[in-house]
Design a protein around this motif. Structure first.
Motif, PDB file in Angstrom:
ATOM      1  N   PHE A 127      45.878  22.974  36.931  1.00 44.52           N
ATOM      2  CA  PHE A 127      46.288  21.965  35.958  1.00 44.52           C
ATOM      3  C   PHE A 127      45.066  21.201  35.474  1.00 44.52           C
ATOM      4  O   PHE A 127      44.192  20.852  36.269  1.00 44.52           O
ATOM      5  CB  PHE A 127      47.261  20.971  36.592  1.00 44.52           C
ATOM      6  CG  PHE A 127      48.604  21.559  36.899  1.00 44.52           C
ATOM      7  CD1 PHE A 127      49.622  21.521  35.952  1.00 44.52           C
ATOM      8  CD2 PHE A 127      48.850  22.154  38.124  1.00 44.52           C
ATOM      9  CE1 PHE A 127      50.869  22.054  36.232  1.00 44.52           C
ATOM     10  CE2 PHE A 127      50.102  22.689  38.406  1.00 44.52           C
ATOM     11  CZ  PHE A 127      51.107  22.641  37.466  1.00 44.52           C
ATOM     12  N   ILE A 128      45.020  20.917  34.197  1.00 51.14           N
ATOM     13  CA  ILE A 128      43.959  20.085  33.636  1.00 51.14           C
ATOM     14  C   ILE A 128      44.448  18.635  33.670  1.00 51.14           C
ATOM     15  O   ILE A 128      45.497  18.313  33.115  1.00 51.14           O
ATOM     16  CB  ILE A 128      43.610  20.508  32.199  1.00 51.14           C
ATOM     17  CG1 ILE A 128      43.128  21.965  32.192  1.00 51.14           C
ATOM     18  CG2 ILE A 128      42.550  19.564  31.612  1.00 51.14           C
ATOM     19  CD1 ILE A 128      42.908  22.525  30.806  1.00 51.14           C
ATOM     20  N   TYR A 129      43.701  17.782  34.339  1.00 53.89           N
ATOM     21  CA  TYR A 129      44.045  16.363  34.497  1.00 53.89           C
ATOM     22  C   TYR A 129      43.484  15.537  33.339  1.00 53.89           C
ATOM     23  O   TYR A 129      42.616  16.013  32.592  1.00 53.89           O
ATOM     24  CB  TYR A 129      43.485  15.848  35.824  1.00 53.89           C
ATOM     25  CG  TYR A 129      44.441  16.057  36.975  1.00 53.89           C
ATOM     26  CD1 TYR A 129      45.049  14.981  37.608  1.00 53.89           C
ATOM     27  CD2 TYR A 129      44.754  17.330  37.431  1.00 53.89           C
ATOM     28  CE1 TYR A 129      45.930  15.156  38.653  1.00 53.89           C
ATOM     29  CE2 TYR A 129      45.637  17.521  38.479  1.00 53.89           C
ATOM     30  CZ  TYR A 129      46.219  16.426  39.085  1.00 53.89           C
ATOM     31  OH  TYR A 129      47.103  16.611  40.115  1.00 53.89           O
ATOM     32  N   PRO A 130      43.971  14.292  33.165  1.00 51.51           N
ATOM     33  CA  PRO A 130      43.491  13.446  32.061  1.00 51.51           C
ATOM     34  C   PRO A 130      41.973  13.254  32.038  1.00 51.51           C
ATOM     35  O   PRO A 130      41.399  13.037  30.976  1.00 51.51           O
ATOM     36  CB  PRO A 130      44.210  12.116  32.294  1.00 51.51           C
ATOM     37  CG  PRO A 130      45.454  12.492  33.018  1.00 51.51           C
ATOM     38  CD  PRO A 130      45.059  13.645  33.907  1.00 51.51           C
ATOM     39  N   ASP A 131      41.320  13.347  33.196  1.00 46.36           N
ATOM     40  CA  ASP A 131      39.858  13.181  33.235  1.00 46.36           C
ATOM     41  C   ASP A 131      39.130  14.516  33.073  1.00 46.36           C
ATOM     42  O   ASP A 131      37.938  14.625  33.313  1.00 46.36           O
ATOM     43  CB  ASP A 131      39.437  12.491  34.532  1.00 46.36           C
ATOM     44  CG  ASP A 131      39.736  13.322  35.765  1.00 46.36           C
ATOM     45  OD1 ASP A 131      40.360  14.407  35.649  1.00 46.36           O
ATOM     46  OD2 ASP A 131      39.357  12.881  36.871  1.00 46.36           O
ATOM     47  N   ASN A 132      39.870  15.571  32.666  1.00 43.83           N
ATOM     48  CA  ASN A 132      39.359  16.926  32.443  1.00 43.83           C
ATOM     49  C   ASN A 132      38.972  17.668  33.713  1.00 43.83           C
ATOM     50  O   ASN A 132      38.353  18.720  33.644  1.00 43.83           O
ATOM     51  CB  ASN A 132      38.201  16.947  31.443  1.00 43.83           C
ATOM     52  CG  ASN A 132      38.662  16.619  30.051  1.00 43.83           C
ATOM     53  OD1 ASN A 132      39.740  17.054  29.637  1.00 43.83           O
ATOM     54  ND2 ASN A 132      37.896  15.838  29.326  1.00 43.83           N
ATOM     55  N   SER A 133      39.343  17.144  34.881  1.00 43.70           N
ATOM     56  CA  SER A 133      39.136  17.893  36.119  1.00 43.70           C
ATOM     57  C   SER A 133      40.278  18.900  36.259  1.00 43.70           C
ATOM     58  O   SER A 133      41.295  18.805  35.567  1.00 43.70           O
ATOM     59  CB  SER A 133      39.095  16.944  37.319  1.00 43.70           C
ATOM     60  OG  SER A 133      40.350  16.309  37.501  1.00 43.70           O
ATOM     61  N   CYS A 134      40.120  19.867  37.136  1.00 42.09           N
ATOM     62  CA  CYS A 134      41.143  20.887  37.360  1.00 42.09           C
ATOM     63  C   CYS A 134      41.574  20.861  38.821  1.00 42.09           C
ATOM     64  O   CYS A 134      40.738  20.771  39.723  1.00 42.09           O
ATOM     65  CB  CYS A 134      40.591  22.265  37.027  1.00 42.09           C
ATOM     66  SG  CYS A 134      40.169  22.459  35.296  1.00 42.09           S
ATOM     67  N   GLN A 135      42.891  20.943  39.031  1.00 35.89           N
ATOM     68  CA  GLN A 135      43.436  20.953  40.381  1.00 35.89           C
ATOM     69  C   GLN A 135      44.592  21.933  40.455  1.00 35.89           C
ATOM     70  O   GLN A 135      45.228  22.241  39.452  1.00 35.89           O
ATOM     71  CB  GLN A 135      43.887  19.550  40.782  1.00 35.89           C
ATOM     72  CG  GLN A 135      42.721  18.573  40.843  1.00 35.89           C
ATOM     73  CD  GLN A 135      43.122  17.249  41.443  1.00 35.89           C
ATOM     74  OE1 GLN A 135      43.997  17.179  42.284  1.00 35.89           O
ATOM     75  NE2 GLN A 135      42.458  16.194  41.012  1.00 35.89           N
TER      76      GLN A 135
END
Length: 77
Positions: free
Chosen positions: A4-12
């Motif tokens: 998933f791409i998070y609002p801060d553009n990190s991926c988890q």
């Protein structure tokens, strides 16, 4: 892509509360369900978070929580 791409553009790998998953053209996002307001402990959106509720930043979302960690400890009389 299984992340998933998070609002801060990190991926988890997972999208955890208070954020919500959404899928756009095969890309998985994890988004704040209450863009410019507070996410309530019950998942609804609140325009403010007044006492006795408490504010906390979780996964880049402003969250409004009950005053006690254990909901059984809080009684609204």
């Amino acid at each position: 892509m299984n992340q998933f791409i998070y609002p801060d553009n990190s991926c988890q790998e997972t999208c955890n509360w208070p954020l919500t998953p959404r899928n756009e053209v095969g890309v998985k996002y994890c988004s704040n369900p209450c863009q410019s307001s507070y996410v309530s402990w019950d998942g609804s959106c609140l325009s403010s978070c007044d006492a006795p509720l408490r504010r906390k930043l979780i996964s880049l979302a402003q969250v409004c929580l009950l005053p006690c960690d254990d909901p059984l400890e809080f009684y609204n009389t």
